[in-house]
Motif scaffolding. Structure first.
Motif, PDB file in Angstrom:
ATOM      1  N   GLU A 131       1.499 -12.180  29.670  1.00 21.28           N
ATOM      2  CA  GLU A 131       0.697 -13.244  29.048  1.00 21.28           C
ATOM      3  C   GLU A 131       1.579 -14.380  28.522  1.00 21.28           C
ATOM      4  O   GLU A 131       1.195 -15.561  28.613  1.00 21.28           O
ATOM      5  CB  GLU A 131      -0.169 -12.665  27.929  1.00 21.28           C
ATOM      6  CG  GLU A 131      -1.117 -11.553  28.364  1.00 21.28           C
ATOM      7  CD  GLU A 131      -2.047 -11.955  29.504  1.00 21.28           C
ATOM      8  OE1 GLU A 131      -2.297 -13.159  29.725  1.00 21.28           O
ATOM      9  OE2 GLU A 131      -2.542 -11.043  30.198  1.00 21.28           O
ATOM     10  N   GLN A 181      -0.808  -8.457  38.432  1.00 15.73           N
ATOM     11  CA  GLN A 181      -1.821  -7.747  37.641  1.00 15.73           C
ATOM     12  C   GLN A 181      -1.773  -6.259  38.007  1.00 15.73           C
ATOM     13  O   GLN A 181      -2.587  -5.743  38.776  1.00 15.73           O
ATOM     14  CB  GLN A 181      -3.208  -8.348  37.896  1.00 15.73           C
ATOM     15  CG  GLN A 181      -3.358  -9.774  37.350  1.00 15.73           C
ATOM     16  CD  GLN A 181      -4.737 -10.360  37.641  1.00 15.73           C
ATOM     17  OE1 GLN A 181      -5.081 -10.591  38.802  1.00 15.73           O
ATOM     18  NE2 GLN A 181      -5.504 -10.616  36.599  1.00 15.73           N
ATOM     19  N   MET A 205     -13.039 -16.417  31.322  1.00 14.90           N
ATOM     20  CA  MET A 205     -12.513 -15.194  31.939  1.00 14.90           C
ATOM     21  C   MET A 205     -13.367 -13.985  31.566  1.00 14.90           C
ATOM     22  O   MET A 205     -13.782 -13.834  30.410  1.00 14.90           O
ATOM     23  CB  MET A 205     -11.056 -14.968  31.502  1.00 14.90           C
ATOM     24  CG  MET A 205     -10.089 -15.985  32.097  1.00 14.90           C
ATOM     25  SD  MET A 205      -8.437 -15.876  31.390  1.00 14.90           S
ATOM     26  CE  MET A 205      -8.690 -16.709  29.808  1.00 14.90           C
ATOM     27  N   THR A 238     -13.170 -10.233  31.111  1.00 17.83           N
ATOM     28  CA  THR A 238     -12.185  -9.144  30.946  1.00 17.83           C
ATOM     29  C   THR A 238     -12.831  -7.753  30.896  1.00 17.83           C
ATOM     30  O   THR A 238     -12.114  -6.750  30.854  1.00 17.83           O
ATOM     31  CB  THR A 238     -11.363  -9.387  29.664  1.00 17.83           C
ATOM     32  OG1 THR A 238     -12.244  -9.693  28.574  1.00 17.83           O
ATOM     33  CG2 THR A 238     -10.404 -10.555  29.866  1.00 17.83           C
ATOM     34  N   CYS A 256     -11.844 -14.240  25.393  1.00 16.27           N
ATOM     35  CA  CYS A 256     -11.466 -14.574  26.773  1.00 16.27           C
ATOM     36  C   CYS A 256     -12.607 -15.305  27.487  1.00 16.27           C
ATOM     37  O   CYS A 256     -12.373 -16.237  28.269  1.00 16.27           O
ATOM     38  CB  CYS A 256     -11.084 -13.312  27.528  1.00 16.27           C
ATOM     39  SG  CYS A 256      -9.585 -12.487  26.893  1.00 16.27           S
ATOM     40  N   CYS A 265      -5.840 -11.433  28.164  1.00 19.68           N
ATOM     41  CA  CYS A 265      -5.917 -12.777  28.741  1.00 19.68           C
ATOM     42  C   CYS A 265      -5.047 -13.740  27.953  1.00 19.68           C
ATOM     43  O   CYS A 265      -4.594 -13.432  26.844  1.00 19.68           O
ATOM     44  CB  CYS A 265      -7.360 -13.286  28.801  1.00 19.68           C
ATOM     45  SG  CYS A 265      -8.051 -13.736  27.186  1.00 19.68           S
ATOM     46  N   GLU A 266      -4.831 -14.907  28.554  1.00 18.30           N
ATOM     47  CA  GLU A 266      -4.130 -16.007  27.888  1.00 18.30           C
ATOM     48  C   GLU A 266      -5.101 -17.181  27.804  1.00 18.30           C
ATOM     49  O   GLU A 266      -5.699 -17.570  28.819  1.00 18.30           O
ATOM     50  CB  GLU A 266      -2.871 -16.382  28.667  1.00 18.30           C
ATOM     51  CG  GLU A 266      -1.978 -17.395  27.980  1.00 18.30           C
ATOM     52  CD  GLU A 266      -2.242 -18.826  28.440  1.00 18.30           C
ATOM     53  OE1 GLU A 266      -2.807 -18.985  29.558  1.00 18.30           O
ATOM     54  OE2 GLU A 266      -1.900 -19.757  27.699  1.00 18.30           O
ATOM     55  N   THR A 267      -5.303 -17.695  26.602  1.00 18.85           N
ATOM     56  CA  THR A 267      -6.276 -18.766  26.378  1.00 18.85           C
ATOM     57  C   THR A 267      -5.552 -20.036  25.921  1.00 18.85           C
ATOM     58  O   THR A 267      -4.317 -20.058  25.797  1.00 18.85           O
ATOM     59  CB  THR A 267      -7.293 -18.344  25.300  1.00 18.85           C
ATOM     60  OG1 THR A 267      -6.633 -18.276  24.025  1.00 18.85           O
ATOM     61  CG2 THR A 267      -7.894 -16.973  25.624  1.00 18.85           C
TER      62      THR A 267
END
Length: 287
Positions: A234, A259, A191, A193, A186, A199-201
């Motif tokens: 995500e 979130q 990001m 975390t 992340c 997370c979304e990458t």
């Protein structure tokens, strides 16, 4: 003759006197004998008198009994109650909550494929990878994610995309990684975390193993349901929903793009993009 008669008369008188004296001696002796043999009753009978009462008969003399009696059985002796031994307190079965902080950093790809799910939008192919050595089956994880994306309250069921599980030529990857590895992946996309978040990458979705196994302390449901929230949130970013949402109002369902691990702010936790009536759950844009 006269002299002999007188002499005989005197002799007879002496004999009668002797007999009377003898009788007077015999009577007391006889009385004593009667008393000793028969008691007062015999003496009264002898004297012809009823004013000397016979003694009341006493109880019969004790003698050997001819009747057989059975002795009562002896009272049973009370069995002593054994003192119970204290039961040892069983040790609680350890739950699978010990999540390894770090892993090998390498991944195994699930050798599983599936049919495309969904009725609208472009086809998005994905593959599932699991970090090595974390005791999570890549194949089982892939099957679970496939079910999540095919859920009737999910994205595919409402025209927001079609998804297909593949082993190669994927459009994005869903990885399950230890907290340290997730932080590293992340952080490469800017990001932080903190060992807690997903997370979304640019290459796909990173799922923190801690969240996959334990769920979230803010989510009112089991970890298996929380996995729906992870994947839906995500993958929501993956299909183009870039911004996060906030709570639409106290007591209402939280949007899946909220979130929720950071707090519900009066909303009810929710793991699905749509409610049971097929209405998209939304809220104010917050980031």
């Amino acid at each position: 003759m006269g002299k002999r008669a007188a002499t005989g008369s005197r002799r007879r008188g002496r004999q009668r006197s002797a007999r009377r004296s003898k009788r007077r001696l015999v009577l007391p002796v006889l009385a004593l004998a009667l008393v000793s043999l028969g008691g007062g009753a015999a003496l009264a009978h002898y004297n012809g008198r009823a004013d000397v009462a016979a003694p009341a008969p006493g109880p019969p003399a004790a003698g050997p009994s001819t009747q057989t009696t059975t002795a009562p059985p002896p009272s049973p002796r009370p069995t002593p109650t054994p003192t119970p031994k204290p039961t040892p307190t069983p040790k609680p079965t350890p739950k699978k909550t010990d999540v390894p902080r770090a892993g090998a950093g390498t991944f195994t790809t699930a050798r599983a494929t599936g049919d495309a799910v969904g009725t609208g939008g472009s086809l998005r192919r994905y593959r599932v990878q699991v970090e090595d050595g974390i005791d999570v089956s890549a194949g089982e994880a892939a099957e679970e994610i496939q079910r999540i994306l095919a859920h009737p309250r999910g994205w595919a069921a409402h025209g927001r995309g079609r998804f297909q599980l593949v082993t190669e030529n994927a459009d994005f990857v869903i990885r399950i990684a230890t907290p340290d590895t997730a932080d590293r992946l992340c952080a490469a996309n800017g990001m932080n975390t903190r060992g807690e978040l997903n997370c979304e990458t640019t290459s796909g979705v990173v799922v923190n193993l801690k969240r996959w196994l334990l769920g979230s302390p803010t989510f009112a449901g089991p970890a298996a349901e929380y996995r729906h929230l992870i994947i839906n949130h995500e993958v929501g970013h993956e299909i183009g929903i870039r911004q996060h949402m906030g709570c639409p109002g106290p007591g209402r369902l939280a949007p899946v793009m909220m979130q929720q691990i950071k707090g519900l702010h009066g909303c009810r936790s929710n793991a699905y993009p749509y409610d049971e009536d097929g209405i998209y759950i939304t809220g104010p844009i917050v980031s």
